[in-house]
Structures are given as C-alpha cells and as structure tokens.
Design an enzyme around this catalytic site. Structure first.
Site, PDB file in Angstrom:
ATOM      1  N   ARG A   1      -2.786  -2.184  -3.207  1.00  0.00           N
ATOM      2  CA  ARG A   1      -3.745  -1.076  -3.299  1.00  0.00           C
ATOM      3  C   ARG A   1      -3.430  -0.311  -4.575  1.00  0.00           C
ATOM      4  O   ARG A   1      -2.301   0.139  -4.783  1.00  0.00           O
ATOM      5  CB  ARG A   1      -3.586  -0.164  -2.095  1.00  0.00           C
ATOM      6  CG  ARG A   1      -4.333   1.137  -2.210  1.00  0.00           C
ATOM      7  CD  ARG A   1      -4.039   2.006  -1.006  1.00  0.00           C
ATOM      8  NE  ARG A   1      -4.627   3.310  -1.125  1.00  0.00           N
ATOM      9  CZ  ARG A   1      -3.947   4.452  -1.009  1.00  0.00           C
ATOM     10  NH1 ARG A   1      -2.646   4.439  -0.787  1.00  0.00           N
ATOM     11  NH2 ARG A   1      -4.552   5.605  -1.118  1.00  0.00           N
TER      12      ARG A   1
ATOM     13  N   ARG B   1      -0.411  18.507  -1.863  1.00  0.00           N
ATOM     14  CA  ARG B   1      -1.428  18.767  -2.904  1.00  0.00           C
ATOM     15  C   ARG B   1      -2.319  19.923  -2.484  1.00  0.00           C
ATOM     16  O   ARG B   1      -2.686  20.034  -1.315  1.00  0.00           O
ATOM     17  CB  ARG B   1      -2.291  17.518  -3.116  1.00  0.00           C
ATOM     18  CG  ARG B   1      -1.598  16.475  -3.948  1.00  0.00           C
ATOM     19  CD  ARG B   1      -2.492  15.269  -4.139  1.00  0.00           C
ATOM     20  NE  ARG B   1      -1.826  14.099  -3.615  1.00  0.00           N
ATOM     21  CZ  ARG B   1      -2.454  13.032  -3.151  1.00  0.00           C
ATOM     22  NH1 ARG B   1      -3.757  12.968  -3.142  1.00  0.00           N
ATOM     23  NH2 ARG B   1      -1.761  12.010  -2.699  1.00  0.00           N
TER      24      ARG B   1
ATOM     25  N   HIS C   1      -9.431   6.737  -1.431  1.00  0.00           N
ATOM     26  CA  HIS C   1      -9.408   6.268  -0.045  1.00  0.00           C
ATOM     27  C   HIS C   1     -10.566   5.311   0.237  1.00  0.00           C
ATOM     28  O   HIS C   1     -11.051   5.215   1.371  1.00  0.00           O
ATOM     29  CB  HIS C   1      -9.456   7.445   0.954  1.00  0.00           C
ATOM     30  CG  HIS C   1      -8.180   8.231   1.006  1.00  0.00           C
ATOM     31  ND1 HIS C   1      -8.141   9.578   1.235  1.00  0.00           N
ATOM     32  CD2 HIS C   1      -6.894   7.852   0.831  1.00  0.00           C
ATOM     33  CE1 HIS C   1      -6.887  10.000   1.208  1.00  0.00           C
ATOM     34  NE2 HIS C   1      -6.108   8.959   0.957  1.00  0.00           N
TER      35      HIS C   1
ATOM     36  N   GLU D   1      -6.324  -0.600   5.813  1.00  0.00           N
ATOM     37  CA  GLU D   1      -6.597  -0.965   4.419  1.00  0.00           C
ATOM     38  C   GLU D   1      -6.081  -2.378   4.123  1.00  0.00           C
ATOM     39  O   GLU D   1      -6.642  -3.092   3.312  1.00  0.00           O
ATOM     40  CB  GLU D   1      -5.932   0.059   3.488  1.00  0.00           C
ATOM     41  CG  GLU D   1      -6.617   1.423   3.553  1.00  0.00           C
ATOM     42  CD  GLU D   1      -5.678   2.596   3.377  1.00  0.00           C
ATOM     43  OE1 GLU D   1      -4.561   2.550   3.937  1.00  0.00           O
ATOM     44  OE2 GLU D   1      -6.044   3.569   2.707  1.00  0.00           O
TER      45      GLU D   1
ATOM     46  N   ASN E   1       0.842  -1.179   0.000  1.00  0.00           N
ATOM     47  CA  ASN E   1       0.000   0.000   0.000  1.00  0.00           C
ATOM     48  C   ASN E   1       0.886   1.242   0.000  1.00  0.00           C
ATOM     49  O   ASN E   1       1.516   1.555   1.005  1.00  0.00           O
ATOM     50  CB  ASN E   1      -0.865  -0.075   1.273  1.00  0.00           C
ATOM     51  CG  ASN E   1      -1.740   1.129   1.473  1.00  0.00           C
ATOM     52  OD1 ASN E   1      -1.686   2.091   0.721  1.00  0.00           O
ATOM     53  ND2 ASN E   1      -2.549   1.087   2.510  1.00  0.00           N
TER      54      ASN E   1
END
Ligand code: ADP
Length: 399
Positions: free
Chosen positions: A94, A242, A182, A382, A13
């Site tokens: 992922r 970002r 996400h 995750e 991930n």
C-alpha cells in the site's frame, strides 16, 4: 500432491502506528493464510502477532526493540523458519500517495522508486516507511515482483469542485490539489456493499474510516464524490496525532511568532496534535475513554473527535443530496460502540437511528429496523484489494 511452485502473495500495509501484512495462497482463488500485525511499531512496546486464517494465534511476541526494520526482521525471521518465505511469488504494497501521476497500481522498478521518493514529502508519515519496506524485500528477494497500490487512486473520480482549494489557479496546475486517501479501504467497502446490499450499494453512502489516521468519504454509485483528506492525509477529521482541519491563519501565526520552524510545524501537526495533542495523554481512543471520567482533557479530546466527525457527516449528506447508508470502519470504527454512538447522536434529523444492543455487539448492521439510514460496520480489508491488484498487474504483464 504438494505444489512446489511459489504460490503466495505477501501484502504490506503501513498505518500511522501499525504495520499490517498478510500472506495469501493463490494456487486457486486467493485465500488468506496468515495475518501479521505489528502494534505500536517503532516504539519499545512494539508487538508482533501472527494468526492463521482461522484466527488462531501462531505468534504473539514483543519485538523488544524500536530500531529501524526491527519489525520487518522479526516478521521475515518467522516466515523463513516456518518455510513461508520460499513460497513467495509476489508482494503488494500500500502506497499512500500516488500524486497526480499514479491512478492505477504499478509494478515496482527503480524508476518508480525514484518517483516515489519525490512524492515522499507529500506524505512524510508513511511513504518513506513503505519505501524502506520495499527495499528490505528487494534485498532479501531480488527477483520477487513487487506492486505498488495507491491509496489516492479510488478518488480519481472526485469532481473538480471537490478537488480544488481556493488558491491561485497556477497551484492547482502544479498539483496542489485535493487527492484523498484510504482509497483501498473504500474500494473494499464498495465491493462488500455490492456483494451484500444490492441496490443500496449504488446509493448515497458515507464511509467513516476511523483508525490512527481517520477520514470520511462521500460515495455515490460506488464512486468517490468528496473526501475529507486533501493534498496530504492531514486535512479533515481529528486523528490520533494529526490535527485535521486548522485555520491556515493559525499556522501562519504560530510560525510568525517563533513557535515552530517549518520542520517543527510538520512534527507539531502530524505527530503532536489530534487526540494526543488535545488530551496531552494518549493518541489511543481506548486510553482516553478509560480516563475521560476523571480527566477533562481526555473527555474534551473524545468530544472534539466525535463532533468533527458528526459535522462532516452533515456536510457530506449535503454534498450527496441525502443519505442512504453510513459505514463505520477501521480500528476505532469497527471496535468502539461508544464512539459510533456519540457520532450518531444528533444525526437523527438525517434519519440515523442506532440499535443500542446491535451496536454494542459490533454487529454487521447496527441501525434500528426503522432507521431511514442503514448503518453498517465493515471490517475493512485493504490486503485483499492489494492481492487482486497484484494478480491483475502480473496477469496483465503475461497477457
Ligand atoms: P491504522 O491507521 O494504523 O491502520 P487502525 O485502523 O488499525 O490504524 O486503528 C488503530 C486505532 O484503532 C488505535 O490507535 C486505537 O485508537 C483504535 N482501536 C483499536 N481497537 C479499539 C477499541 N476496541 N476501541 C477503541 N479504539 C480502538
């Protein structure tokens, strides 16, 4: 008696600045055996930490070089030395962007990799890195089954109104639409709420996934109804590097006045903006909190981060027609009481009231007993969602 069959699943991930992997033993129910974490990956400060299931540190070492695949080589050298590599039965990755086509996990084949390459421009931050990880594993273990799990899949339930940009319709049909990201994290949180919160899990929930990349998702009845990231993970909240939301007119202005080429604009918006761009100091909330008292740029960056998040909570409460629960998650959401407090300040009108002491303990539930809205902190996982998907894909192939 020792089981000699391969019996472990590796998950991989890649976040914006981190590589997280985990090894699960799956001879019976999946059980976490190792967590593997590379911090500040791709920089000279990259550091590899490996812990066992009891959180005891097995390795904590500087990687010492920022070259391509240095992190993966360090991980697999250690796994081989410790005899774990020969136990692998599958790997799950992922993948941030599934585009319009992939709304469920997929077995990785050369054809799929070719399709993923086409999607890479939609997610220049992670997809090329994930593909590199898949290829690295294929070289080491050519027979190992690998599965791609898409972060966009959970948002397959978005209503059209939350999917559309007000651009000419033909672009929507060409795939220029809001996908959301996400999703694996949201999937874990929904499962966790279903296991711990009874009826409330089916209520109006807002998930704040605040990490290097940050997003917010409005969930009703366990399904995504709106989410802050859009066509790419660039839209929405202020992130580490970002920008989140910017007037497209400002971008046209910058391009028109020779400030940046299209490639330069990509770097500017994805790598040089957000907390780093506003502060000029760091993309890491910890560094900025340390400096905010003495440096107004650090203070402004933190204020903008919290203000944007608070504004989105208001918008999503409107989209949901009210609010039953707020969930904080990921690196910042799970670990920073100060940021949680500042986001929640001013949300009293929605019925959000924190318990100061529980918040500062990073407790699982941090709202005041009289708060109308329950506020939870959930360590997102995750990897465990990826393992479930890998088992389902491999099980489906056998059936
Ligand atoms: P990624 O998006 O890379 O998966 P994470 O969810 O792991 O990121 O979050 C990483 C970010 O979490 C770091 O950049 C850092 O800003 C933040 N973070 C981690 N621990 C703390 C802490 N104790 N306080 C504030 N922020 C933290």
């Amino acid at each position: 008696m020792r089981n000699v069959q391969p019996r472990s699943i590796l998950t991989m991930n890649r976040g914006s600045g981190t590589l997280k992997a985990a090894l699960y033993e799956v001879s019976e129910a999946p059980r976490l055996a190792l967590t593997i974490y590379v911090e500040r990956t791709g920089t000279p400060d990259a550091r590899l930490r490996i812990k066992n299931a009891e959180s005891a540190t097995l390795l904590d070492a500087a990687i010492g070089n920022s070259e391509t695949n240095a992190d993966l080589e360090a991980i697999f050298t250690w796994l081989s030395e410790q005899g774990h590599a020969s136990e692998l039965m599958a790997a799950g990755h992922r993948l941030v962007h599934g585009g319009p086509r992939y709304t469920a996990p997929q077995r990785i084949t050369e054809e799929l990799l070719a399709e993923l390459h086409k999607l890479a421009p939609l997610d220049p931050d992670h997809t090329p890195e994930a593909i590199r990880g898949i290829r690295f594993l294929t070289q080491l273990f050519p027979e190992l089954p690998q599965v791609a799990c898409f972060d966009t899949a959970f948002h397959g339930s978005l209503p059209t109104v939350a999917r559309m940009y007000a651009l000419p319709r033909k672009f929507y049909e060409e795939g220029v639409r809001r996908y959301g990201f996400h999703g694996l994290s949201c999937e874990y949180i929904v499962r966790e709420l279903q296991a711990t919160e009874g009826d409330l899990a089916g209520g109006r929930v807002i998930v704040l996934h605040l990490g290097s990349g940050s997003s917010m998702t409005a969930i009703r009845n366990g399904k995504s109804v709106d989410t802050s990231m859009g066509f790419t993970p660039l839209e929405g909240l202020v992130m580490g590097t970002r920008s989140g939301d910017v007037d497209p007119g400002a971008i046209l202005y910058l391009q028109g006045h020779g400030h940046a080429s299209p490639e330069g604009m990509d770097t500017l918006l994805n790598k040089q903006s957000g907390l780093l761009g506003v502060s000029g100091i760091s993309a890491d909330v910890r560094d900025l909190l340390q400096k905010e008292a003495s440096d107004s740029r650090a203070a402004e960056a933190i204020e903008l981060f919290c203000y944007r998040a608070r504004k989105y909570v208001g918008a999503y409460a409107a989209a949901l027609g009210g609010l039953d629960m707020l969930v904080f998650s990921a690196g910042i959401g799970e670990n920073s009481p100060v940021i949680r407090e500042r986001i929640c300040e001013g949300l009293q009108f929605l019925g959000v009231k924190l318990d100061h002491s529980l918040n500062h303990k990073n407790a699982a539930s941090i709202s005041d007993p009289h708060s109308r809205v329950k506020v939870r902190v959930i360590h997102t996982d995750e990897d465990s969602v990826i393992v479930q998907h890998v088992l389902a894909v491999l099980g489906g192939e056998k059936a």
